[in-house]
Design a protein around this motif. Structure first.
Motif, mmCIF file in Angstrom:
data_model
loop_
_atom_site.group_PDB
_atom_site.id
_atom_site.type_symbol
_atom_site.label_atom_id
_atom_site.label_comp_id
_atom_site.label_asym_id
_atom_site.label_seq_id
_atom_site.Cartn_x
_atom_site.Cartn_y
_atom_site.Cartn_z
ATOM 1 N N TYR A 93 0.837 -1.201 0.000
ATOM 2 C CA TYR A 93 0.000 0.000 0.000
ATOM 3 C C TYR A 93 0.869 1.248 0.000
ATOM 4 C CZ TYR A 93 -3.113 -3.513 1.977
ATOM 5 O OH TYR A 93 -3.821 -4.653 2.195
ATOM 6 N N ILE A 94 0.358 2.287 -0.657
ATOM 7 C CA ILE A 94 0.944 3.624 -0.483
ATOM 8 C C ILE A 94 -0.200 4.554 -0.114
ATOM 9 C CG2 ILE A 94 2.086 5.565 -1.618
ATOM 10 C CD1 ILE A 94 3.804 3.654 -3.121
ATOM 11 N N PHE A 95 -0.050 5.215 1.015
ATOM 12 C CA PHE A 95 -1.078 6.110 1.532
ATOM 13 C C PHE A 95 -0.702 7.533 1.129
ATOM 14 C CE2 PHE A 95 -0.420 2.487 4.308
ATOM 15 C CZ PHE A 95 -1.698 2.030 4.601
ATOM 16 N N GLY A 96 -1.645 8.301 0.609
ATOM 17 C CA GLY A 96 -1.230 9.673 0.347
ATOM 18 C C GLY A 96 -2.101 10.477 -0.583
ATOM 19 N N ILE A 97 -1.567 11.645 -0.933
ATOM 20 C CA ILE A 97 -2.231 12.585 -1.836
ATOM 21 C C ILE A 97 -1.195 13.056 -2.856
ATOM 22 C CG2 ILE A 97 -3.471 14.772 -2.047
ATOM 23 C CD1 ILE A 97 -4.343 14.521 0.841
ATOM 24 N N PRO A 98 -1.384 12.685 -4.138
ATOM 25 C CA PRO A 98 -0.423 13.124 -5.139
ATOM 26 C C PRO A 98 -0.632 14.594 -5.517
ATOM 27 C CG PRO A 98 -1.718 11.213 -5.868
ATOM 28 C CD PRO A 98 -2.404 11.779 -4.677
ATOM 29 N N GLY A 99 0.424 15.223 -5.965
ATOM 30 C CA GLY A 99 0.335 16.553 -6.572
ATOM 31 C C GLY A 99 0.864 16.431 -7.983
ATOM 32 N N GLU A 100 0.897 17.547 -8.717
ATOM 33 C CA GLU A 100 1.323 17.415 -10.121
ATOM 34 C C GLU A 100 2.764 16.935 -10.220
ATOM 35 O OE1 GLU A 100 0.727 21.968 -10.639
ATOM 36 O OE2 GLU A 100 2.202 21.389 -12.147
ATOM 37 N N GLN A 105 -1.420 14.369 6.499
ATOM 38 C CA GLN A 105 -1.095 13.982 7.877
ATOM 39 C C GLN A 105 -1.698 12.613 8.190
ATOM 40 O OE1 GLN A 105 -2.808 15.465 11.789
ATOM 41 N NE2 GLN A 105 -1.077 16.847 11.545
ATOM 42 N N ALA A 106 -2.949 12.438 7.764
ATOM 43 C CA ALA A 106 -3.627 11.164 8.024
ATOM 44 C C ALA A 106 -2.927 10.029 7.284
ATOM 45 C CB ALA A 106 -5.092 11.259 7.598
ATOM 46 N N ALA A 107 -2.482 10.300 6.047
ATOM 47 C CA ALA A 107 -1.771 9.266 5.278
ATOM 48 C C ALA A 107 -0.520 8.829 6.031
ATOM 49 C CB ALA A 107 -1.405 9.811 3.904
ATOM 50 N N GLY A 108 0.180 9.800 6.602
ATOM 51 C CA GLY A 108 1.393 9.498 7.364
ATOM 52 C C GLY A 108 1.093 8.655 8.590
ATOM 53 N N PHE A 109 0.017 8.990 9.301
ATOM 54 C CA PHE A 109 -0.348 8.193 10.487
ATOM 55 C C PHE A 109 -0.714 6.759 10.079
ATOM 56 C CE2 PHE A 109 -1.893 12.349 12.641
ATOM 57 C CZ PHE A 109 -0.669 12.541 13.260
ATOM 58 N N MET A 110 -1.392 6.620 8.939
ATOM 59 C CA MET A 110 -1.761 5.274 8.472
ATOM 60 C C MET A 110 -0.508 4.472 8.127
ATOM 61 S SD MET A 110 -4.967 6.178 5.964
ATOM 62 C CE MET A 110 -6.195 7.356 6.521
ATOM 63 N N ALA A 111 0.419 5.115 7.403
ATOM 64 C CA ALA A 111 1.650 4.418 7.008
ATOM 65 C C ALA A 111 2.455 4.018 8.251
ATOM 66 C CB ALA A 111 2.483 5.316 6.100
ATOM 67 N N ALA A 112 2.531 4.931 9.228
ATOM 68 C CA ALA A 112 3.289 4.631 10.452
ATOM 69 C C ALA A 112 2.647 3.466 11.195
ATOM 70 C CB ALA A 112 3.347 5.869 11.340
ATOM 71 N N VAL A 142 8.214 -1.452 6.570
ATOM 72 C CA VAL A 142 7.989 -0.042 6.325
ATOM 73 C C VAL A 142 6.591 0.233 5.740
ATOM 74 C CG1 VAL A 142 8.871 0.173 3.942
ATOM 75 C CG2 VAL A 142 9.433 1.896 5.619
ATOM 76 N N GLY A 143 5.913 1.242 6.287
ATOM 77 C CA GLY A 143 4.665 1.739 5.706
ATOM 78 C C GLY A 143 5.034 2.940 4.856
ATOM 79 N N PRO A 156 -7.011 7.901 11.807
ATOM 80 C CA PRO A 156 -6.124 7.351 10.777
ATOM 81 C C PRO A 156 -5.423 6.065 11.217
ATOM 82 C CG PRO A 156 -5.754 9.707 11.023
ATOM 83 C CD PRO A 156 -6.706 9.318 12.102
ATOM 84 N N SER A 157 -5.024 5.967 12.472
ATOM 85 C CA SER A 157 -4.331 4.732 12.857
ATOM 86 C C SER A 157 -5.315 3.564 12.885
ATOM 87 C CB SER A 157 -3.561 4.880 14.169
ATOM 88 O OG SER A 157 -4.432 5.097 15.229
ATOM 89 N N ALA A 158 -6.583 3.832 13.175
ATOM 90 C CA ALA A 158 -7.585 2.749 13.103
ATOM 91 C C ALA A 158 -7.764 2.294 11.655
ATOM 92 C CB ALA A 158 -8.913 3.224 13.681
ATOM 93 N N ILE A 159 -7.774 3.239 10.732
ATOM 94 C CA ILE A 159 -7.913 2.880 9.305
ATOM 95 C C ILE A 159 -6.688 2.060 8.875
ATOM 96 C CG2 ILE A 159 -8.001 3.823 6.951
ATOM 97 C CD1 ILE A 159 -9.636 6.193 8.087
ATOM 98 N N GLY A 160 -5.497 2.512 9.271
ATOM 99 C CA GLY A 160 -4.271 1.772 8.955
ATOM 100 C C GLY A 160 -4.316 0.369 9.535
ATOM 101 N N ALA A 161 -4.793 0.250 10.786
ATOM 102 C CA ALA A 161 -4.844 -1.062 11.444
ATOM 103 C C ALA A 161 -5.845 -1.985 10.732
ATOM 104 C CB ALA A 161 -5.235 -0.902 12.908
#
Ligand SMILES: Cc1ncc(C[n+]2csc(CCOP(=O)(O)OP(=O)(O)O)c2C)c(N)n1
Ligand SMILES: [Mg+2]
Length: 547
Positions: A18-25, A48-55, A64-65, A412-417
């Motif tokens: 998985y890759i959690f995040g928000i792309p930009g151009e 921020q939420a993507a980072g918490f999920m990955a962690a 590694v997340g 976010p950590s619940a979603i990651g879990a």
């Protein structure tokens, strides 16, 4: 091969799912490479939420997340999760974009020196300037992120480098084994434990990430040494054990502080000073054996006399073997302290007041969750109640942050879990303050069709700070707010909203929501009058009487 394809391929070969995040151009080449891969993009509503999920992915798997953001504002939004992963020892990789570094026609628009911004927050941060470096940078950064003590790493992939071609190459994980501690030091530890009159075992965060649970459980069962744990060490040994003396949630005046006051030796497995100190050392006080994958970070309150550095499970097993034939002291006083603790913890677990007191909320959630269900916490005063009163039966089943202690990570950590452990029940407990810091991720959870329960404790205030404010004798000021209608708020996202109107409705709602599909928000009005009464006044009186 195109650089962005090579980057994604290297991650695939590392087993990244998985890759959690928000792309930009600036990430569009990378995104297109991701589209063609087996890695799933978990699109979030805030970096921020993507980072918490990955962690959290890193915390639960040891692998590694990965999270993704664009340059400038996207990358600066990763600052808090970087600190969260770094302090909490969670392996996490951040990938950020950047404007072209070789030729750019946009002046300094959106340009922030992200590599340097990440320096104090990571174990490794690098800009990729040549496509040919990608394979070795990916392997090296993951090696560093996962190696003890784990943490955050960062790679910046500029737009022009992402579009370049490079030579396709991959580096394999060498599967290096952590070394075991030397025989000499293990023998010394055995000697100290056998000589101690009142030894205590402390279980900390590092024991929760290395599957040391089996070795420690055996150690406790066979020696009968009483133990306590740190907040991030909960559940490594089932807290229903007859030898459990509690979790370090408060800094003083709790039952376990009486035990610590009595102890002449603390066998400290997996704790390091990043967590709020579970006890304070002083020159004439208790002796400490530090058993960890890495040596002790020395601090004014922590400077162990003996260090058993090496793979934790191996050290514990060898020490256990060494003391097998020796008699270990098991003083009566610890039994008495345990009795007092449990009376205090379970005393008000069926209290009938409404709004509901924390002891009842913790107890109802424990009753409603299966043994292996995962509860994640945001940060607020209820964290103290959960750390003290919620008995974790299995490793990593109460996920809380006692390192950065940030608000906003609960959901976010619940979603990651839930993504990592789809078969397990996952529930998050948030304050009304912390929930609103990343509440937009309800949309992510609904879109991903997750089954998730979000308990929101409503006191219309930053309750934790109110408690501290009162404790310091200040006037109640500056900490109250209003809230949205959480039921309608949930429904507007396509989630289910529930409001608890009476004491007994809490368990009914929990039971129903935990066992049904979809995302459920339960608003629970909380009565925080017990904070001051129990955690400050009552405990200090009760525990004084004990010894
Ligand atoms: C990002 C962040 N901002 C501020 C704080 C300081 N802080 C700790 S707890 C807390 C209040 C939490 O309020 P809430 O989430 O409603 O929980 P409650 O204590 O009211 O149950 C604050 C402001 C923090 N830990 N993290
Ligand atoms: Mg609150």
């Amino acid at each position: 091969m195109k650089a962005s394809d090579m980057f994604v391929k290297a991650l695939e070969k590392e087993g990244v799912k998985y890759i959690f995040g928000i792309p930009g151009e600036e990430n569009l080449d990378f995104l297109n490479s991701l589209r063609k891969s087996n890695i799933k993009l978990i699109l979030t509503r805030h970096e921020q939420a993507a980072g918490f999920m990955a962690a959290t992915h890193g915390r639960l798997t040891g692998k590694v997340g990965v999270c993704l953001a664009t340059l400038g504002p996207g990358a600066t939004n990763l600052v808090t999760p970087a600190a969260y992963a770094q302090l909490g020892a969670m392996p996490m990789m951040m990938i950020t974009g950047q404007k072209p570094i070789k030729k750019s026609k946009q002046g300094q628009f959106q340009i922030v020196d992200i590599v340097n911004m990440m320096r104090p927050l990571t174990k490794y941060t690098k800009q990729i300037v040549d496509a040919n470096n990608i394979p070795s940078f990916v392997r090296e950064s993951i090696r560093v992120a996962e190696e003890e003590r784990p943490g955050a790493v960062h790679l910046e992939l500029p737009e022009d480098v992402a579009a370049e071609d490079g030579e396709e190459r991959y580096f394999k994980n060498s599967n290096a084994r952590r070394p075991d501690a030397s025989k000499k030091v293990v023998d010394e530890a055995v000697e100290l434990i056998a000589k101690a009159k009142k030894p205590l075992l402390l279980i900390g965060a590092a024991a929760n990430r290395n599957r040391t649970s089996k070795a420690l459980r055996k150690f406790v069962d066979n020696t009968g040494i009483y133990f306590f744990d740190t907040q991030m060490g909960k559940g490594v040994v089932d807290e229903r054990s007859p030898f459990f003396l509690g979790t370090a949630a408060l800094s003083e005046h709790d039952y376990l502080h009486c035990a610590i006051g009595q102890a002449d030796l603390i066998i400290n497995v997996g704790h390091d000073v990043i967590e709020k100190p579970p006890f304070f050392m002083n020159d004439n006080g208790v002796k400490v054996i530090h058993i960890n994958n890495f040596s002790a970070m020395v601090d004014d309150v922590y400077y162990p006399q003996l260090e058993v550095v090496g793979d934790i499970a191996a050290s514990v097993e060898r020490i256990a073997r060494g003391i097998k034939s020796k008699k270990v002291s098991r003083p009566r006083i610890f039994q008495k302290i345990k009795k007092g603790l449990e009376k205090n913890i379970f005393d008000k677990s069926d209290d009938e007041r409404f709004p509901i007191i924390p002891q009842r909320i913790v107890s109802d959630i424990r009753k409603a969750m299966p043994d292996d269900g995962i509860v994640t916490l945001d940060n607020g005063v209820y964290k103290i109640w959960f750390a003290r009163n919620y008995y974790a039966y299995k490793p990593n089943t109460l996920l809380l942050d006692n390192a950065l202690a940030t608000m906003g990570a609960g959901l976010p950590s619940a979603i990651g879990a839930k993504i990592v452990e789809p078969k397990k029940k996952v529930l998050t407990v948030c304050g009304d303050g912390g929930f609103m810091m990343n509440s937009q991720e309800i949309e992510t959870a609904v879109r991903l069709k997750l089954d998730l329960v979000v308990v929101i404790l409503r006191d219309n205030a930053y309750g934790m700070i109110k408690w501290k404010q009162a404790g310091m004798g200040f006037k109640n000021w500056g900490l109250d707010y209003g809230n949205p209608d959480f039921v309608k708020y949930a429904e507007s996202y396509g989630a289910f909203g529930h409001r608890v109107h009476s004491n007994k409705e809490l368990y009914e709602n929990l039971d129903e929501c935990i066992n049904s599909k979809g995302v459920h928000l339960i608003e629970v009005p909380v009565d925080y009058s017990e904070n001051e009464k129990v955690l400050i006044e009552e405990l200090s009186n009760l525990t004084c009487e004990l010894v």
